[in-house]
Motif scaffolding. Structure first.
Motif, PDB file in Angstrom:
ATOM      1  N   GLY A 166      -3.946  -0.175  -0.273  1.00  0.00           N
ATOM      2  CA  GLY A 166      -2.546  -0.177   0.146  1.00  0.00           C
ATOM      3  C   GLY A 166      -1.842  -1.472  -0.187  1.00  0.00           C
ATOM      4  O   GLY A 166      -0.769  -1.771   0.344  1.00  0.00           O
ATOM      5  N   SER A 181       2.816  -0.754  -2.481  1.00  0.00           N
ATOM      6  CA  SER A 181       3.461   0.446  -1.954  1.00  0.00           C
ATOM      7  C   SER A 181       3.800   1.430  -3.068  1.00  0.00           C
ATOM      8  O   SER A 181       3.963   2.624  -2.830  1.00  0.00           O
ATOM      9  N   ASP A 182       3.865   0.931  -4.290  1.00  0.00           N
ATOM     10  CA  ASP A 182       4.202   1.729  -5.465  1.00  0.00           C
ATOM     11  C   ASP A 182       2.942   1.883  -6.315  1.00  0.00           C
ATOM     12  O   ASP A 182       2.366   0.893  -6.775  1.00  0.00           O
TER      13      ASP A 182
END
Length: 290
Positions: free
Chosen positions: A263, A266-267
């Motif tokens: 994680g 975020s993209d």
């Protein structure tokens, strides 16, 4: 070595978006996640193992397979794998996945491995796994697709030694092992080069991710409760420079497939670029430097 992406790690992207992002990042192949998504799950926010929009839905038939195959083909990417969540012993579903992989011109599927949770003895589970793999070997030969046993915590193939024992004597052209040192941080660590040497001809594919251990809490008597969690590719306990050096030492020239659950980005497109730059950079170093 070439670079690929297992789409479990790109849950917010549609297959067309993933293929475009992978090609732009310089990747060479795609491992398509293959699992039924319920109507309720499809309403949830995107997640790795829930509403993953980059997953082939088995109920979609040839139209679904065509969509995913075209996405890769359009960007010059190899449809490397159709990757399901099979149960050891389920030969009917195994054959269904092999049929899908053959239609996709994929090289691999992932086979089932018994999990270990103390409810059954290792002996029973090992017998189940061996019987299943012997039957799956015949199916893999029939369809010309290699079935992979993934080194994974929580299973009887949590280490290279465990995986090698499970596949011993099977045809390495039909059944191989997916080496995953990130999973081995959780359970099953062995010296990387020794593990690769031990796998020998069964070494078929490699997943790239990372993880690390931390203290979750300290109890009243001062003892510590430790837990393992996913980490960025550069941030965990797997020394990827060393792993790549060891892969080179055993002559591995297959794919390195990213499966980053940290994680950190975020993209997913940024994650793919980071993977390509970091691992691609290590591959570009001279062996003597690695």
């Amino acid at each position: 070595m070439k670079l690929s992406i297992f789409t479990v790690a790109t849950p917010e992207l549609e297959p067309e978006q993933l293929a475009e992002a992978a090609a732009q990042a310089g990747l060479h192949g795609i491992e398509w996640r293959y699992k039924m998504t319920s109507a309720d799950t499809a309403q949830e926010a995107p997640s790795f193992w829930g509403n993953n929009r980059c997953t082939i839905n088995p109920s979609g038939g040839l139209e679904e397979l065509d969509r995913f195959k075209r996405a890769a083909d359009r960007h010059g990417l190899v449809n490397l794998s159709v990757t399901p969540y099979l149960k050891a012993g389920d030969l009917e579903e195994t054959e269904r996945v092999l049929q899908a992989a053959q239609y996709m011109d994929a090289a691999y599927i992932r086979l089932g491995v018994p999990g270990y949770d103390r409810s059954q003895s290792f002996t029973e589970l090992f017998e189940l796994g061996r019987t299943y793999l012997k039957d799956a070997e015949k199916l893999c030969r029939k369809y010309g697709i290699k079935g992979l046993v993934e080194i994974h915590h929580g299973t009887i193939a949590a280490s290279a030694s465990g995986a090698r024992r499970l596949v011993e004597g099977l045809d390495p052209n039909a059944v191989g092992v997916l080496f995953d040192p990130g999973n081995s941080v959780h359970e099953g660590f062995e010296n990387y080069r020794m593990a690769l040497e031990l796998l020998g001809p069964y070494l078929a594919h490699v997943h790239v991710k990372n993880a690390g251990w931390h203290v979750k809490e300290t109890t009243g008597d001062g003892s510590k409760d430790w837990g393992c969690m996913w980490a960025g590719l550069k941030d965990g306990m797997v020394p990827w420079r060393q792993v790549i050096a060891d892969l080179i030492s055993v002559g591995y020239d297959g794919y390195l497939g990213v499966e980053d659950f940290s994680g950190q980005f975020s993209d997913s497109s940024r994650m793919l670029n980071h993977f390509s730059e970091y691992i691609g950079g290590l591959l570009a170093e001279k062996p003597s430097d690695v």
